[in-house]
Design a protein around this motif. Sequence first.
Motif, PDB file in Angstrom:
ATOM      1  N   CYS A 155      31.301 -11.664  15.281  1.00  0.00           N
ATOM      2  CA  CYS A 155      30.860 -10.409  15.868  1.00  0.00           C
ATOM      3  C   CYS A 155      30.934 -10.533  17.393  1.00  0.00           C
ATOM      4  O   CYS A 155      30.871 -11.637  17.945  1.00  0.00           O
ATOM      5  CB  CYS A 155      29.416 -10.094  15.478  1.00  0.00           C
ATOM      6  SG  CYS A 155      29.093 -10.126  13.709  1.00  0.00           S
ATOM      7  N   THR A 156      31.074  -9.410  18.045  1.00  0.00           N
ATOM      8  CA  THR A 156      31.062  -9.402  19.508  1.00  0.00           C
ATOM      9  C   THR A 156      30.116  -8.317  20.006  1.00  0.00           C
ATOM     10  O   THR A 156      29.669  -7.462  19.243  1.00  0.00           O
ATOM     11  CB  THR A 156      32.461  -9.142  20.092  1.00  0.00           C
ATOM     12  OG1 THR A 156      32.725  -7.725  20.075  1.00  0.00           O
ATOM     13  CG2 THR A 156      33.545  -9.854  19.308  1.00  0.00           C
ATOM     14  N   SER A 157      29.844  -8.365  21.300  1.00  0.00           N
ATOM     15  CA  SER A 157      28.987  -7.348  21.916  1.00  0.00           C
ATOM     16  C   SER A 157      29.821  -6.231  22.538  1.00  0.00           C
ATOM     17  O   SER A 157      29.268  -5.334  23.173  1.00  0.00           O
ATOM     18  CB  SER A 157      28.097  -7.979  22.984  1.00  0.00           C
ATOM     19  OG  SER A 157      28.891  -8.570  23.997  1.00  0.00           O
ATOM     20  N   ARG A 158      31.132  -6.294  22.373  1.00  0.00           N
ATOM     21  CA  ARG A 158      31.985  -5.241  22.910  1.00  0.00           C
ATOM     22  C   ARG A 158      31.925  -4.014  22.008  1.00  0.00           C
ATOM     23  O   ARG A 158      32.177  -4.098  20.816  1.00  0.00           O
ATOM     24  CB  ARG A 158      33.435  -5.710  23.011  1.00  0.00           C
ATOM     25  CG  ARG A 158      33.686  -6.779  24.053  1.00  0.00           C
ATOM     26  CD  ARG A 158      35.153  -7.156  24.122  1.00  0.00           C
ATOM     27  NE  ARG A 158      35.570  -7.923  22.960  1.00  0.00           N
ATOM     28  CZ  ARG A 158      36.350  -7.454  21.998  1.00  0.00           C
ATOM     29  NH1 ARG A 158      36.796  -6.219  22.039  1.00  0.00           N
ATOM     30  NH2 ARG A 158      36.692  -8.221  20.986  1.00  0.00           N
ATOM     31  N   HIS A 159      31.608  -2.881  22.592  1.00  0.00           N
ATOM     32  CA  HIS A 159      31.451  -1.701  21.751  1.00  0.00           C
ATOM     33  C   HIS A 159      32.787  -1.284  21.124  1.00  0.00           C
ATOM     34  O   HIS A 159      32.795  -0.651  20.062  1.00  0.00           O
ATOM     35  CB  HIS A 159      30.831  -0.543  22.552  1.00  0.00           C
ATOM     36  CG  HIS A 159      31.678  -0.023  23.669  1.00  0.00           C
ATOM     37  ND1 HIS A 159      32.633   0.941  23.480  1.00  0.00           N
ATOM     38  CD2 HIS A 159      31.702  -0.331  24.988  1.00  0.00           C
ATOM     39  CE1 HIS A 159      33.196   1.202  24.632  1.00  0.00           C
ATOM     40  NE2 HIS A 159      32.652   0.450  25.559  1.00  0.00           N
TER      41      HIS A 159
END
Length: 126
Positions: A106-110
């Motif tokens: 998962c990433t924090s990039r929307h």
Amino acid sequence: QVQLLESGGGSVQAGGSLRLSCAASGYTALRYCMAWFRQVPGKEREGIGTMYSGSTPTYNTDSVKGRFTISRDSAKNTLYLQMNSLKPEDTATYYCAADSGGRWPCTSRHTFYNSWGQGTQVTVSS
């Protein structure tokens, strides 16, 4: 059809607590990333944290560490955000998001997420 339905926002005084829920439906992937974001008008959407199915959460915002807790009930396909010791600067519209493709990590990039909830307003007064 993939859908995310959020609930639990509202108004509280500083120091109070709220719990947001995000119910997912229509996903075919057995495991997938879900995340919480928040946004204040005029500012970029901020990633709060992410959680992959069956894994532990990752927090992306230092200001919420120790106060916010992300959890997930895979049986209910629901993501939660428990918010304690709320501060006026936590006031924002909160969004949940999910990646229906089952990608990892998962990433924090929307831009990683292709499904979004409708947003729920959290207002913290001093």
